[in-house]
Design a protein around this motif. Structure first.
Motif, PDB file in Angstrom:
ATOM      1  N   MET A   1      -4.762  -6.007  -3.122  1.00 29.85           N
ATOM      2  CA  MET A   1      -4.099  -5.092  -3.784  1.00 29.85           C
ATOM      3  C   MET A   1      -5.358  -3.904  -3.942  1.00 29.85           C
ATOM      4  N   ILE A   2      -5.403  -2.662  -3.258  1.00 31.22           N
ATOM      5  CA  ILE A   2      -6.838  -1.747  -3.675  1.00 31.22           C
ATOM      6  C   ILE A   2      -6.392  -0.976  -4.811  1.00 31.22           C
ATOM      7  N   ASN A   3      -7.009  -1.012  -5.765  1.00 31.96           N
ATOM      8  CA  ASN A   3      -6.810  -0.499  -7.437  1.00 31.96           C
ATOM      9  C   ASN A   3      -7.503   0.530  -7.478  1.00 31.96           C
TER      10      ASN A   3
ATOM     11  N   SER B   1       0.634  -1.743   0.094  1.00 33.23           N
ATOM     12  CA  SER B   1       0.414  -0.322  -0.176  1.00 33.23           C
ATOM     13  C   SER B   1       0.631   1.233  -0.239  1.00 33.23           C
ATOM     14  N   ASP B   2       0.843   2.589  -0.644  1.00 32.62           N
ATOM     15  CA  ASP B   2       1.055   3.743  -0.776  1.00 32.62           C
ATOM     16  C   ASP B   2       0.486   4.464   0.194  1.00 32.62           C
ATOM     17  N   TYR B   3      -0.692   3.842   0.900  1.00 34.78           N
ATOM     18  CA  TYR B   3      -1.282   5.455   1.972  1.00 34.78           C
ATOM     19  C   TYR B   3      -1.649   6.210   1.253  1.00 34.78           C
ATOM     20  N   GLU B   4      -2.385   5.695  -0.153  1.00 39.59           N
ATOM     21  CA  GLU B   4      -3.240   7.044  -0.561  1.00 39.59           C
ATOM     22  C   GLU B   4      -4.166   6.650  -0.843  1.00 39.59           C
ATOM     23  N   VAL B   5      -5.072   5.945   0.144  1.00 41.25           N
ATOM     24  CA  VAL B   5      -6.401   5.358   0.009  1.00 41.25           C
ATOM     25  C   VAL B   5      -6.870   5.720   1.415  1.00 41.25           C
ATOM     26  N   SER B   6      -8.230   5.626   1.275  1.00 41.01           N
ATOM     27  CA  SER B   6      -8.868   6.807   2.514  1.00 41.01           C
ATOM     28  C   SER B   6      -9.620   5.633   3.185  1.00 41.01           C
ATOM     29  N   PHE B   7      -9.455   4.595   3.613  1.00 44.17           N
ATOM     30  CA  PHE B   7      -9.551   3.120   4.180  1.00 44.17           C
ATOM     31  C   PHE B   7     -10.649   2.968   4.699  1.00 44.17           C
ATOM     32  N   ASN B   8     -11.485   2.875   4.437  1.00 42.32           N
ATOM     33  CA  ASN B   8     -13.218   1.875   5.491  1.00 42.32           C
ATOM     34  C   ASN B   8     -13.182   1.030   5.319  1.00 42.32           C
ATOM     35  N   GLU B   9     -13.999   0.742   6.452  1.00 34.71           N
ATOM     36  CA  GLU B   9     -14.395  -0.604   6.967  1.00 34.71           C
ATOM     37  C   GLU B   9     -15.313  -1.475   5.992  1.00 34.71           C
TER      38      GLU B   9
ATOM     39  N   THR C   1       6.687   1.102   0.170  1.00 43.86           N
ATOM     40  CA  THR C   1       8.339   1.413  -0.471  1.00 43.86           C
ATOM     41  C   THR C   1       8.420   3.217  -0.026  1.00 43.86           C
ATOM     42  N   THR C   2       9.271   2.812  -0.398  1.00 37.69           N
ATOM     43  CA  THR C   2       9.462   4.507   0.026  1.00 37.69           C
ATOM     44  C   THR C   2      11.421   5.040  -1.300  1.00 37.69           C
ATOM     45  N   TYR C   3      11.561   6.055  -1.354  1.00 39.94           N
ATOM     46  CA  TYR C   3      12.464   5.900  -1.756  1.00 39.94           C
ATOM     47  C   TYR C   3      13.070   7.351  -1.150  1.00 39.94           C
ATOM     48  N   GLY C   4      13.206   7.211   0.298  1.00 42.40           N
ATOM     49  CA  GLY C   4      14.197   8.359   0.986  1.00 42.40           C
ATOM     50  C   GLY C   4      12.589   9.255   1.479  1.00 42.40           C
TER      51      GLY C   4
ATOM     52  N   PHE D   1       3.654  -3.860   9.632  1.00 42.22           N
ATOM     53  CA  PHE D   1       3.567  -2.796   8.655  1.00 42.22           C
ATOM     54  C   PHE D   1       5.395  -3.190   9.216  1.00 42.22           C
ATOM     55  N   TYR D   2       5.567  -2.254   7.311  1.00 42.25           N
ATOM     56  CA  TYR D   2       6.731  -2.840   6.971  1.00 42.25           C
ATOM     57  C   TYR D   2       7.231  -1.603   6.093  1.00 42.25           C
ATOM     58  N   SER D   3       8.082  -0.893   6.459  1.00 38.03           N
ATOM     59  CA  SER D   3       8.505   0.316   5.311  1.00 38.03           C
ATOM     60  C   SER D   3       9.766  -0.779   4.863  1.00 38.03           C
ATOM     61  N   VAL D   4       9.972  -0.512   3.699  1.00 33.52           N
ATOM     62  CA  VAL D   4      10.884  -1.014   2.510  1.00 33.52           C
ATOM     63  C   VAL D   4      11.616   0.412   1.731  1.00 33.52           C
ATOM     64  N   SER D   5      12.906   0.732   2.118  1.00 33.76           N
ATOM     65  CA  SER D   5      13.775   1.709   1.168  1.00 33.76           C
ATOM     66  C   SER D   5      14.328   1.392   0.084  1.00 33.76           C
ATOM     67  N   ASN D   6      14.141   2.233  -0.973  1.00 34.22           N
ATOM     68  CA  ASN D   6      14.819   2.537  -2.448  1.00 34.22           C
ATOM     69  C   ASN D   6      14.740   0.791  -3.272  1.00 34.22           C
ATOM     70  N   GLN D   7      13.923   0.471  -2.867  1.00 28.64           N
ATOM     71  CA  GLN D   7      12.949  -0.434  -4.196  1.00 28.64           C
ATOM     72  C   GLN D   7      11.400  -0.261  -4.980  1.00 28.64           C
ATOM     73  N   SER D   8      11.380  -1.245  -5.898  1.00 29.61           N
ATOM     74  CA  SER D   8      10.728  -1.024  -6.692  1.00 29.61           C
ATOM     75  C   SER D   8       9.649  -1.857  -6.043  1.00 29.61           C
ATOM     76  N   VAL D   9       8.021  -1.424  -5.932  1.00 25.96           N
ATOM     77  CA  VAL D   9       6.322  -2.236  -5.745  1.00 25.96           C
ATOM     78  C   VAL D   9       6.861  -3.221  -5.327  1.00 25.96           C
ATOM     79  N   THR D  10       7.405  -4.194  -7.703  1.00 28.43           N
ATOM     80  CA  THR D  10       7.449  -5.346  -7.845  1.00 28.43           C
ATOM     81  C   THR D  10       8.350  -5.783  -7.109  1.00 28.43           C
ATOM     82  N   GLY D  11       9.934  -5.458  -6.993  1.00 23.31           N
ATOM     83  CA  GLY D  11      11.095  -6.176  -6.297  1.00 23.31           C
ATOM     84  C   GLY D  11      10.788  -6.198  -4.915  1.00 23.31           C
ATOM     85  N   ALA D  12       9.999  -5.208  -4.256  1.00 25.64           N
ATOM     86  CA  ALA D  12       9.446  -5.500  -2.858  1.00 25.64           C
ATOM     87  C   ALA D  12       8.636  -6.642  -3.027  1.00 25.64           C
ATOM     88  N   ILE D  13       7.783  -7.108  -3.259  1.00 28.60           N
ATOM     89  CA  ILE D  13       6.454  -8.037  -3.149  1.00 28.60           C
ATOM     90  C   ILE D  13       7.022  -9.237  -3.964  1.00 28.60           C
TER      91      ILE D  13
END
Length: 283
Positions: free
Chosen positions: A245-247, A161-169, A191-194, A219-231
């Motif tokens: 995933m949430i579309n 998740s990029d946490y750009e979704v306003s999650f609801n139940e 995934t983050t790039y700093g 919860f995990y935070s992965v630095s400097n890696q693509s989403v597909t790479g992290a998966i």
């Protein structure tokens, strides 16, 4: 009670997806809609045998579809006797994508479970155009099952998740249901790039944490890696049984799947993949 659509073309691939759905929801009351769509090839009556009077290709294909659904329902009920489950059949002269859109409008199903053929010579999923279209446009969750994937309870669920979704139940309910039924652990990776999370992202993460309070989750935070790479890396470290995933429009999901043309999509998976529409699209 869940209403689950099971599209089938009577192939081994679709049968495998049906078996997965029945086993995944074995402890829940469900209405399963077994659906086969057919679109007979256009034919020229000039080339028909003039001795075949009253021949109607559509009727022939319709009968074949209905007979196939009857046999399939019998096979399911013989193999999976479950008082929690009921079955209905849909034989429709339509394309798969159009029929699903029409069923959406009638609010027939809460979830679509479908098989996805692997590319020739590959054991992973290579999303076909039908599957990609349905995942991208579906107004309810879609669960895609790889060819020949033997059922495993989803004990370890991976949720990028990029946490750009306003999650609801309501949006996350299916994840919670699956998690509670299977004693799953939900592994959320970002995934983050700093860059630090924005105030909005932090709020959305807290919402998700609260919604998942009754389900084991980390919860995990992965630095400097693509989403597909992290998966891929996460799957190597842990035995992931389900990817979720949430579309969300304008998110990494959109970039991951739909920036290129359908024919160029080559993201491979070897586990079931659940895609949930973003909140504004969900029914």
């Amino acid at each position: 009670m869940k209403n689950i659509l099971l599209p089938t073309d009577f192939s081994d691939n679709s049968w495998n997806a049906i078996q997965y759905a029945i086993q995944l929801f074995k402890d829940e009351k469900c209405n399963f809609f077994i659906m086969n769509t057919y679109t007979p090839m256009i034919y020229d009556v000039e080339y028909m045998n003039p001795g075949v009077e009253g021949f109607n290709l559509v009727d022939v294909v319709k009968n074949t579809s209905e007979e196939g659904l009857d046999k399939l329902q019998q096979k399911i009920e013989n193999q999976f006797k479950n008082p929690n489950h009921t079955y209905r059949k849909i034989a429709s002269f339509n394309t798969l994508t159009s029929e699903i859109e029409e069923l959406h409008e009638k609010h027939v199903m809460d979830l679509i479970v479908m098989g996805t053929k692997g590319a020739t010579g590959l054991t992973e999923i290579l999303f076909g155009s039908n599957t990609v279209h349905i995942i991208k446009n579906a107004k309810c969750p879609v669960l895609a099952i790889p060819s020949n994937y033997a059922f495993e309870a989803p004990n370890e669920v991976l949720f990028p998740s990029d946490y750009e979704v306003s999650f609801n139940e309501k949006q996350v309910k299916l994840i919670v249901d699956i998690g509670l039924s299977n004693s799953s652990r939900i592994n959320i990776i970002n995934t983050t790039y700093g860059d630090d999370l924005s105030k909005n992202q932090i709020e959305n993460k807290h919402k998700l944490d609260k919604i998942l309070k009754n389900v084991s989750h980390l919860f995990y935070s992965v630095s400097n890696q693509s989403v597909t790479g992290a998966i891929s890396e996460f799957q190597l470290k842990m035995r992931i049984n389900l990817l979720v995933m949430i579309n969300n429009k304008h998110s990494f999901f959109e970039n991951l799947f739909f920036k290129s043309t359908i024919s160029q999509i080559g993201f491979h998976l070897n586990v079931p993949f659940l895609v949930i529409p973003s909140g504004e699209k969900a029914n």
